[in-house]
Design a protein around this motif. Structure first.
Motif, PDB file in Angstrom:
ATOM      1  N   SER A  82       0.835  -1.207   0.000  1.00  0.00           N
ATOM      2  CA  SER A  82       0.000   0.000   0.000  1.00  0.00           C
ATOM      3  C   SER A  82       0.866   1.252   0.000  1.00  0.00           C
ATOM      4  O   SER A  82       0.596   2.206  -0.730  1.00  0.00           O
ATOM      5  CB  SER A  82      -0.934   0.014   1.210  1.00  0.00           C
ATOM      6  N   LEU A  83       1.907   1.260   0.828  1.00  0.00           N
ATOM      7  CA  LEU A  83       2.795   2.415   0.862  1.00  0.00           C
ATOM      8  C   LEU A  83       3.512   2.615  -0.472  1.00  0.00           C
ATOM      9  O   LEU A  83       3.687   3.749  -0.928  1.00  0.00           O
ATOM     10  CB  LEU A  83       3.814   2.279   1.995  1.00  0.00           C
ATOM     11  N   LEU A  84       3.914   1.513  -1.101  1.00  0.00           N
ATOM     12  CA  LEU A  84       4.568   1.621  -2.408  1.00  0.00           C
ATOM     13  C   LEU A  84       3.607   2.194  -3.449  1.00  0.00           C
ATOM     14  O   LEU A  84       3.993   3.029  -4.269  1.00  0.00           O
ATOM     15  CB  LEU A  84       5.085   0.253  -2.855  1.00  0.00           C
ATOM     16  N   ARG A  85       2.366   1.759  -3.418  1.00  0.00           N
ATOM     17  CA  ARG A  85       1.369   2.280  -4.368  1.00  0.00           C
ATOM     18  C   ARG A  85       1.097   3.763  -4.133  1.00  0.00           C
ATOM     19  O   ARG A  85       1.020   4.545  -5.076  1.00  0.00           O
ATOM     20  CB  ARG A  85       0.065   1.497  -4.245  1.00  0.00           C
ATOM     21  N   ILE A  86       0.941   4.141  -2.875  1.00  0.00           N
ATOM     22  CA  ILE A  86       0.697   5.546  -2.545  1.00  0.00           C
ATOM     23  C   ILE A  86       1.873   6.400  -2.991  1.00  0.00           C
ATOM     24  O   ILE A  86       1.699   7.452  -3.606  1.00  0.00           O
ATOM     25  CB  ILE A  86       0.423   5.706  -1.036  1.00  0.00           C
ATOM     26  N   ALA A  87       3.082   5.949  -2.696  1.00  0.00           N
ATOM     27  CA  ALA A  87       4.281   6.703  -3.085  1.00  0.00           C
ATOM     28  C   ALA A  87       4.337   6.873  -4.602  1.00  0.00           C
ATOM     29  O   ALA A  87       4.646   7.954  -5.106  1.00  0.00           O
ATOM     30  CB  ALA A  87       5.537   6.000  -2.574  1.00  0.00           C
ATOM     31  N   ARG A  88       4.042   5.809  -5.321  1.00  0.00           N
ATOM     32  CA  ARG A  88       4.077   5.882  -6.790  1.00  0.00           C
ATOM     33  C   ARG A  88       3.070   6.901  -7.319  1.00  0.00           C
ATOM     34  O   ARG A  88       3.388   7.708  -8.188  1.00  0.00           O
ATOM     35  CB  ARG A  88       3.802   4.509  -7.377  1.00  0.00           C
ATOM     36  N   VAL A  89       1.862   6.863  -6.784  1.00  0.00           N
ATOM     37  CA  VAL A  89       0.826   7.802  -7.216  1.00  0.00           C
ATOM     38  C   VAL A  89       1.231   9.240  -6.898  1.00  0.00           C
ATOM     39  O   VAL A  89       1.003  10.147  -7.706  1.00  0.00           O
ATOM     40  CB  VAL A  89      -0.530   7.451  -6.565  1.00  0.00           C
ATOM     41  N   LEU A  90       1.860   9.437  -5.742  1.00  0.00           N
ATOM     42  CA  LEU A  90       2.266  10.789  -5.355  1.00  0.00           C
ATOM     43  C   LEU A  90       3.579  11.221  -6.007  1.00  0.00           C
ATOM     44  O   LEU A  90       3.990  12.370  -5.880  1.00  0.00           O
ATOM     45  CB  LEU A  90       2.383  10.881  -3.832  1.00  0.00           C
ATOM     46  N   GLY A  91       4.246  10.293  -6.700  1.00  0.00           N
ATOM     47  CA  GLY A  91       5.489  10.633  -7.397  1.00  0.00           C
ATOM     48  C   GLY A  91       6.678  10.831  -6.475  1.00  0.00           C
ATOM     49  O   GLY A  91       7.570  11.618  -6.774  1.00  0.00           O
TER      50      GLY A  91
END
Length: 79
Positions: A61-70
C-alpha cells in the motif's frame, strides 16, 4: 542491546507521522484523498485509516501511494 519501550506508543506515533507525511504531500499537490486511493487501487477506508495514522500500512500500500504521489517510499517513512 538498546532499551525498547514496553508499550506500543512509539508505533502509534510513527504511524501518525507517516500519515501526516502522506497528507502533506497530497495537499501540496492539490489532490483529494479520492484521487489518490483510486489511482493507487486501495480501498477508501484503508487509505483513510493510513492517512489518519490509525492503521499499520502494508508495504504494498505504501509503495502504491508513493508511486501515485510521485515520491520514493522512503519519503513517506522518514522526515
Amino acid at each position: 542491546m538498546p532499551n525498547l519501550p514496553d508499550d506500543d506508543a512509539w508505533l502509534l506515533e510513527e504511524q501518525r507521522a507517516i500519515g501526516d507525511r502522506i497528507r502533506v504531500i497530497r495537499m501540496r499537490q492539490d489532490r483529494t484523498q479520492e484521487s489518490v486511493y483510486l489511482a493507487a487501487d486501495i480501498a477508501r477506508s484503508s487509505y483513510q485509516e493510513i492517512e489518519a495514522g490509525r492503521a499499520e500500512a502494508r508495504i504494498g500500500s505504501l509503495l502504491r501511494i508513493a508511486r501515485v504521489l510521485g515520491v520514493h517510499v522512503a519519503d513517506l517513512l522518514r522526515d
